[in-house]
Design a protein around this motif. Structure first.
Motif, short mmCIF file in Angstrom:
data_model
loop_
_atom_site.label_atom_id
_atom_site.label_comp_id
_atom_site.label_asym_id
_atom_site.label_seq_id
_atom_site.Cartn_x
_atom_site.Cartn_y
_atom_site.Cartn_z
N ARG A 153 8.43 29.46 28.75
CA ARG A 153 8.05 30.83 28.40
C ARG A 153 7.31 31.55 29.51
O ARG A 153 7.23 32.78 29.53
CB ARG A 153 7.19 30.82 27.13
N THR A 154 6.73 30.78 30.45
CA THR A 154 5.99 31.41 31.55
C THR A 154 6.89 31.80 32.71
O THR A 154 6.43 32.42 33.65
CB THR A 154 4.89 30.45 32.06
N ARG A 155 8.16 31.42 32.64
CA ARG A 155 9.11 31.80 33.69
C ARG A 155 9.68 33.16 33.30
O ARG A 155 10.63 33.27 32.54
CB ARG A 155 10.21 30.75 33.81
N ILE A 156 9.10 34.20 33.82
CA ILE A 156 9.44 35.57 33.43
C ILE A 156 10.59 36.10 34.30
O ILE A 156 10.52 36.04 35.53
CB ILE A 156 8.23 36.51 33.56
N ALA A 157 11.63 36.58 33.64
CA ALA A 157 12.73 37.19 34.39
C ALA A 157 12.23 38.47 35.06
O ALA A 157 11.46 39.23 34.47
CB ALA A 157 13.88 37.52 33.43
N ILE A 191 0.55 36.89 29.08
CA ILE A 191 1.34 36.65 27.88
C ILE A 191 0.41 36.51 26.69
O ILE A 191 -0.49 35.66 26.69
CB ILE A 191 2.22 35.39 28.04
N ARG A 192 0.63 37.29 25.66
CA ARG A 192 -0.22 37.27 24.48
C ARG A 192 0.64 37.37 23.22
O ARG A 192 1.82 37.69 23.28
CB ARG A 192 -1.23 38.41 24.51
N GLN A 193 -0.03 37.14 22.07
CA GLN A 193 0.64 37.30 20.78
C GLN A 193 0.50 38.74 20.28
O GLN A 193 1.46 39.33 19.81
CB GLN A 193 0.06 36.34 19.75
N ASN A 194 -0.70 39.26 20.36
CA ASN A 194 -0.99 40.61 19.90
C ASN A 194 -1.93 41.29 20.87
O ASN A 194 -2.53 40.64 21.74
CB ASN A 194 -1.62 40.59 18.50
N LEU A 195 -2.07 42.60 20.71
CA LEU A 195 -2.97 43.34 21.58
C LEU A 195 -3.63 44.45 20.78
O LEU A 195 -2.94 45.27 20.15
CB LEU A 195 -2.20 43.92 22.78
N ASP A 196 -4.96 44.44 20.79
CA ASP A 196 -5.73 45.50 20.15
C ASP A 196 -6.04 46.58 21.18
O ASP A 196 -6.54 46.27 22.27
CB ASP A 196 -7.03 44.94 19.57
#
Length: 269
Positions: A153-157, A191-196
């Motif tokens: 998941r950390t290998r970002i296109a 990379i995060r799940q949510n952002l406030d």
């Protein structure tokens, strides 16, 4: 005397069998009817809310776009089309994980991916409402969807971010779309799940407009922007409501039938 679920059997003075009905089964049936009807109404309300927002978006789309400047907006612009000119702050890009393609608008496409969020630093020359105090440096732009590497998941296109001044047009959202998350994301992580929105503004030190711009215009970055329609899932809610109301109706039928059979036994000579 033998106890039964629906009541008790006993002998009358004339030697005939009679039934003393327990109120518990009837009370349980009434509770079941009330709960299932409430759940059915809840599902109907959810469907109506989605349809109402879709109708609101359609009506607002006919209005001219709100031009976002560096001054705070004097009115709420949620669901309005917004246009803003500025430069992307690429270093502060955040990727929201576990987001399906199209956010559910493409049922046949189950690919996992990221939502790409990048703040746009607003050009000082951008028009702004007159008489507004304070200054907003940027607006957070929900740019689009990016597929995720299945193994890492950390290998970002790679995806290009427009350089220089750009004009972005999209729909104003009150907040960043959220998903269920078990833990807290580390501040500063890409990379995060949510952002406030408020927490992100404090983290970056940016004076952000209190809205998120869901980008609609193309900026040549290759990101998917087939956003889910506002009424997505309304049909599903109607289906759930039908099931709950059907269960309530079935309970009513069972109460009537069992009550009628019990009445016949009591009346029998």
């Amino acid at each position: 005397m033998t106890k039964r679920m629906a009541g008790q059997v006993g002998a009358r003075s004339d030697g005939k069998t009679h039934y003393r009905t327990s109120p518990l089964p009837l009370a349980a049936a009434l509770v079941m009817i009330a709960v299932t009807c409430a759940l059915g109404n809840w599902q109907l309300n959810r469907a109506h809310d989605k349809e109402a927002r879709a109708a609101r978006l359609q009506a607002l789309s006919a209005q001219p776009p709100v031009v976002l400047g560096t001054a705070p907006l004097p009115q709420v612009v949620t669901d309005r089309t917004v246009r803003v000119t500025g430069r992307f702050d690429t270093a502060r890009t955040v990727l929201l994980d576990n987001r399906p393609h199209g956010n559910g608008s493409s049922p046949g496409d189950s690919r996992a991916g990221f939502l790409v969020l990048t703040p746009l630093r607003i050009s000082a020359a951008s028009p702004a409402p007159a008489g507004a105090a304070g200054a907003m440096q940027a607006v957070l732009v929900l740019r689009g969807w990016l597929p995720r590497d299945a193994q890492d998941r950390t290998r970002i296109a790679p995806f290009p971010t427009p350089e220089g001044e750009v004009t972005i047009e999209g729909t104003a959202l009150a907040a960043v779309p959220r998903v269920y998350s078990l833990g807290q994301d580390a501040a500063g992580s890409k990379i995060r799940q949510n952002l406030d929105l408020a927490a992100y503004a404090a983290e970056t030190g940016l004076a952000l407009h209190p809205l998120v711009l869901e980008q609609r215009s193309d900026s040549g970055d290759g990101l998917a922007r087939d956003w889910a329609p506002a009424d997505l899932g309304a049909d599903r809610h109607y289906g759930y409501a039908f099931q709950w109301f059907g269960l309530a109706a079935l309970t009513v039928v069972l109460v009537v039938v069992l009550g009628w059979r019990r009445a016949r036994r009591v009346a029998a000579p």
